[in-house]
Write an enzyme that holds these catalytic residues in place. Structure first.
Site, short mmCIF file in Angstrom:
data_model
loop_
_atom_site.label_atom_id
_atom_site.label_comp_id
_atom_site.label_asym_id
_atom_site.label_seq_id
_atom_site.Cartn_x
_atom_site.Cartn_y
_atom_site.Cartn_z
N LYS A 101 7.88 2.80 18.00
CA LYS A 101 7.91 4.23 17.67
C LYS A 101 8.44 5.06 18.83
O LYS A 101 9.16 6.05 18.62
CB LYS A 101 6.51 4.68 17.26
CG LYS A 101 6.04 4.02 15.97
CD LYS A 101 4.56 4.26 15.71
CE LYS A 101 4.11 3.54 14.44
NZ LYS A 101 2.66 3.64 14.21
N LYS B 98 9.75 1.15 11.43
CA LYS B 98 10.06 1.45 12.83
C LYS B 98 10.54 0.21 13.58
O LYS B 98 11.41 0.30 14.45
CB LYS B 98 8.86 2.06 13.54
CG LYS B 98 7.61 1.20 13.65
CD LYS B 98 6.73 1.32 12.43
CE LYS B 98 5.47 0.48 12.51
NZ LYS B 98 4.65 0.62 11.28
N ILE C 120 3.03 12.89 9.55
CA ILE C 120 3.30 13.97 10.50
C ILE C 120 4.81 14.20 10.55
O ILE C 120 5.57 13.29 10.89
CB ILE C 120 2.78 13.62 11.91
CG1 ILE C 120 1.30 13.27 11.86
CG2 ILE C 120 3.03 14.77 12.88
CD1 ILE C 120 0.75 12.71 13.17
N THR D 280 0.82 -1.21 0.00
CA THR D 280 0.00 0.00 0.00
C THR D 280 0.85 1.26 0.00
O THR D 280 0.63 2.18 -0.79
CB THR D 280 -0.92 0.00 1.22
OG1 THR D 280 -1.76 -1.15 1.18
CG2 THR D 280 -1.78 1.25 1.25
N GLU E 11 11.63 9.42 8.35
CA GLU E 11 10.53 10.26 8.82
C GLU E 11 9.21 9.50 8.90
O GLU E 11 8.43 9.68 9.83
CB GLU E 11 10.37 11.48 7.90
CG GLU E 11 9.27 12.43 8.32
CD GLU E 11 9.53 13.04 9.68
OE1 GLU E 11 8.72 12.80 10.61
OE2 GLU E 11 10.53 13.76 9.84
N GLY F 89 -1.63 5.19 6.37
CA GLY F 89 -2.34 5.32 5.10
C GLY F 89 -1.39 5.55 3.95
O GLY F 89 -0.27 6.03 4.12
#
Length: 435
Positions: free
Chosen positions: A205, A105, A136, A13, A129, A302
């Site tokens: 994370k 992560k 974000i 995805t 990132e 997403g």
């Protein structure tokens, strides 16, 4: 440089989102970097399924070496996920002098130190990132605009699956199992949601956030992690009664030279900004000594949001390469030799307020026995609520003043042996002081 060629490992995805962005915004990216960013090769085990994106002019392959050993490819995007073969592929790319951009992560939380060391040895960059918070831009802000600050706290809602489940439990009064099933049907939760609902993904994370904020190596096994599987609709209702909402929170605090590093369901005041983060959205709140509190909010996962962060890292690399610069900033934002290993405060030494729920027989003296056991451990009751009984049993809910975790655990272990207690007690930590 007229062109920077990129290889992509993983065409799921997020990979499809990266392809879409690079294709649709190619002119914009050239205007911003001064070079053409060209996706040369995509590697995936499945190269036949239609992802709904244009792959014209891109080589599709099942062989990772078509990216890892191609001398024309200078940037490798790793979107496979997990530990292996992602670790081996990243190290091979670095060993061949290629820069690596990843959203993984889990890989960096467990193998980051090895990967960063290899990148330093080979003079290449590792950017990630997209590994925290999807679209974000919190990691680049920590390393960049807020680099002049000493951070005291980092708090985050960084798992959209858990936040979606808790949001629906709060808004609809639904049970955990019911909402989890719905989340899987809607694609918000994996078929095996263990990493999400047990807090492992959030712990991964938090490791990265702590390393960037405090310049320290973090061993994943030292991060206390607790998921949301034990949270009931009853707990959600009681939380509201006391003026709280329940969120799965990643918590990092600097405490006298030690770091609090913990992931668990947390009751936070309803009027606190993080309490208003709903659905699959994420938010991270940082407190710096000069900037004060800052909160980042947005889509934490997403296709398009995460692709935005991945391509942002590629753009950063492209600008550096065009300027003839590499390793302008180390992966963690601190010079490599200045990254330390700060001690992690044991969970038993953490001091919190607590919500505790007991299921007890409706008998005289029950409250006195519970209060006595808590008081013997130095735990003071702040408030108490006893609901209408069901048959011969009654739920008893209390909140405490600040107490040491180890004392709370020992008191509850004793109370759970009382013959009037009908089920194992439930407790949730309360965070009122979130600065």
């Amino acid at each position: 440089m007229e062109e920077i060629k990129v290889g992509l490992l993983g065409f799921g995805t997020i990979g499809a989102g990266v392809v879409k962005l690079l294709k649709e915004n190619s002119t914009l990216l050239t205007e911003k970097t001064g070079t053409r960013i060209s996706l040369k090769t995509i590697v995936d085990l499945d190269i036949t399924t239609d992802r709904g994106v244009c792959t014209e002019g891109i080589t599709l392959s099942r062989n990772a070496d078509d990216v890892l050993t191609d001398p024309e490819i200078s940037v490798v995007i790793e979107l496979i996920g997990g530990y292996e073969p992602a670790r081996s592929f990243a190290l091979k790319a670095i060993g061949n002098g290629k820069h690596v951009v990843t959203a993984n992560k889990a890989l960096l939380a467990v193998h980051g130190e090895e990967i960063y060391a290899a990148a330093k040895k080979n003079g290449v960059e590792v950017l990630f990132e997209a590994a925290v918070g999807g679209g974000i831009p919190v990691l680049s802000a920590i390393k960049g605009n807020m680099a002049g600050n000493r951070f005291s706290t980092v708090l985050g809602i960084v798992n959209g699956t858990c936040n979606y489940i808790l949001t629906r439990m709060t808004q609809e009064g639904a049970d955990f199992a019911e909402v989890l099933k719905s989340a899987q049907e809607l694609g918000y939760a994996e078929a095996d949601p263990t990493f999400d609902i047990e807090g492992v993904d959030t712990a991964h994370k938090l490791c990265l956030l702590l390393s960037l904020c405090f310049g320290t190596r973090i061993d994943l096994k030292d991060v206390y992690s607790e998921g949301i599987t034990s949270i009931t609709s009853e707990d959600v209702d009681f939380a509201h009664t006391f003026g709280y909402r329940i969120k799965l929170l990643a918590i990092g605090k600097m405490d006298g030279g030690q770091i609090e590093a913990r992931v668990h369901p947390t009751m936070i005041p309803i009027d606190y900004p993080l309490a208003d983060v709903h659905g699959v959205f994420n938010a991270i709140r940082l407190t710096g000594d000069f900037v004060g509190p800052v909160m980042f909010y947005g889509r934490g996962a997403g296709m398009e949001a995460t692709a935005s962060a991945v391509v942002g890292d590629v753009v950063d690399l492209a600008r550096n390469l065009c300027a003839g610069i590499t390793r302008r900033c180390s992966p963690l934002g601190f010079l490599d030799d200045n990254v330390t290993t700060l001690p992690i405060k044991p969970i038993g030494e953490i001091v919190n307020k607590y919500y505790i729920r007991f299921q007890a027989l409706d008998r005289p003296g029950v409250l006195a026995r519970i209060a006595g056991a808590l008081g013997a451990r130095g735990i003071s009751i702040a408030s108490m609520l006893q609901s209408a009984r069901s048959a011969d049993e009654v739920p008893i809910v209390i909140t405490t003043h600040e107490a040491r975790e180890e004392d709370v655990r020992k008191a509850l272990a004793e109370i759970d042996t009382f013959e009037v207690i009908r089920a194992k007690s439930t407790y949730i930590r309360i965070e009122d002081n979130l600065e």
